[in-house]
Write a protein that holds these residues in place. Structure first.
Motif, PDB file in Angstrom:
ATOM      1  N   ALA A 132      32.432  46.344  63.036  1.00  0.00           N
ATOM      2  CA  ALA A 132      33.539  45.535  62.515  1.00  0.00           C
ATOM      3  C   ALA A 132      34.405  45.031  63.669  1.00  0.00           C
ATOM      4  O   ALA A 132      34.543  45.697  64.693  1.00  0.00           O
ATOM      5  CB  ALA A 132      34.396  46.363  61.567  1.00  0.00           C
ATOM      6  N   SER A 133      34.966  43.871  63.479  1.00  0.00           N
ATOM      7  CA  SER A 133      35.901  43.324  64.451  1.00  0.00           C
ATOM      8  C   SER A 133      37.190  44.140  64.404  1.00  0.00           C
ATOM      9  O   SER A 133      37.690  44.481  63.327  1.00  0.00           O
ATOM     10  CB  SER A 133      36.191  41.862  64.098  1.00  0.00           C
TER      11      SER A 133
ATOM     12  N   THR B 216      40.045  53.375  64.953  1.00  0.00           N
ATOM     13  CA  THR B 216      39.706  51.953  65.033  1.00  0.00           C
ATOM     14  C   THR B 216      38.479  51.756  65.917  1.00  0.00           C
ATOM     15  O   THR B 216      37.530  51.043  65.549  1.00  0.00           O
ATOM     16  CB  THR B 216      40.902  51.148  65.571  1.00  0.00           C
ATOM     17  N   ALA B 217      38.476  52.379  67.081  1.00  0.00           N
ATOM     18  CA  ALA B 217      37.336  52.259  68.000  1.00  0.00           C
ATOM     19  C   ALA B 217      36.062  52.824  67.373  1.00  0.00           C
ATOM     20  O   ALA B 217      34.980  52.241  67.513  1.00  0.00           O
ATOM     21  CB  ALA B 217      37.649  52.966  69.316  1.00  0.00           C
TER      22      ALA B 217
ATOM     23  N   PRO C 113      37.091  47.136  57.008  1.00  0.00           N
ATOM     24  CA  PRO C 113      37.129  48.591  56.835  1.00  0.00           C
ATOM     25  C   PRO C 113      38.562  49.092  56.694  1.00  0.00           C
ATOM     26  O   PRO C 113      39.465  48.638  57.390  1.00  0.00           O
ATOM     27  CB  PRO C 113      36.519  49.123  58.129  1.00  0.00           C
ATOM     28  N   LEU C 114      38.721  50.023  55.771  1.00  0.00           N
ATOM     29  CA  LEU C 114      40.006  50.702  55.583  1.00  0.00           C
ATOM     30  C   LEU C 114      39.750  52.194  55.713  1.00  0.00           C
ATOM     31  O   LEU C 114      38.954  52.768  54.970  1.00  0.00           O
ATOM     32  CB  LEU C 114      40.593  50.395  54.210  1.00  0.00           C
ATOM     33  N   ILE C 115      40.407  52.813  56.676  1.00  0.00           N
ATOM     34  CA  ILE C 115      40.272  54.245  56.906  1.00  0.00           C
ATOM     35  C   ILE C 115      41.585  54.895  56.508  1.00  0.00           C
ATOM     36  O   ILE C 115      42.647  54.528  57.018  1.00  0.00           O
ATOM     37  CB  ILE C 115      39.971  54.539  58.388  1.00  0.00           C
TER      38      ILE C 115
ATOM     39  N   ILE D 126      39.975  45.916  61.084  1.00  0.00           N
ATOM     40  CA  ILE D 126      39.999  47.346  60.765  1.00  0.00           C
ATOM     41  C   ILE D 126      41.435  47.782  60.461  1.00  0.00           C
ATOM     42  O   ILE D 126      42.359  47.492  61.212  1.00  0.00           O
ATOM     43  CB  ILE D 126      39.420  48.173  61.925  1.00  0.00           C
ATOM     44  N   ARG D 127      41.587  48.501  59.370  1.00  0.00           N
ATOM     45  CA  ARG D 127      42.892  49.024  58.971  1.00  0.00           C
ATOM     46  C   ARG D 127      42.829  50.542  58.948  1.00  0.00           C
ATOM     47  O   ARG D 127      41.856  51.123  58.463  1.00  0.00           O
ATOM     48  CB  ARG D 127      43.293  48.531  57.576  1.00  0.00           C
TER      49      ARG D 127
END
Length: 67
Positions: free
Chosen positions: A34-35, A25-26, A2-4, A39-40
């Protein structure tokens, strides 16, 4: 992975930005399973003079107390 991506008007402290990165992230971990390591989070800051709402800059709105 995942990219936020988040764009904020500039002006928050480094501590606030770190807290936002940790919270996002949490949230992604909880929402999609997702681990954490995958996560970005990318936070971009924009100068309030370059952010417009309703045709007025955020800097102008803030100076009048509207935002």
């Amino acid at each position: 992975m995942p990219l936020i991506q988040v764009t904020l008007a500039a002006g928050r402290s480094p501590e606030q930005l770190r807290a936002l990165g940790a919270a996002l992230t949490a949230a992604a971990q909880d929402a999609v399973g997702a681990s954490r390591e995958t996560i970005r989070v990318v936070i971009s800051e924009c100068d309030p003079e370059l952010w417009f709402a309703g045709g007025e800059s955020l800097a102008d709105l803030r100076s009048r107390g509207d935002r």
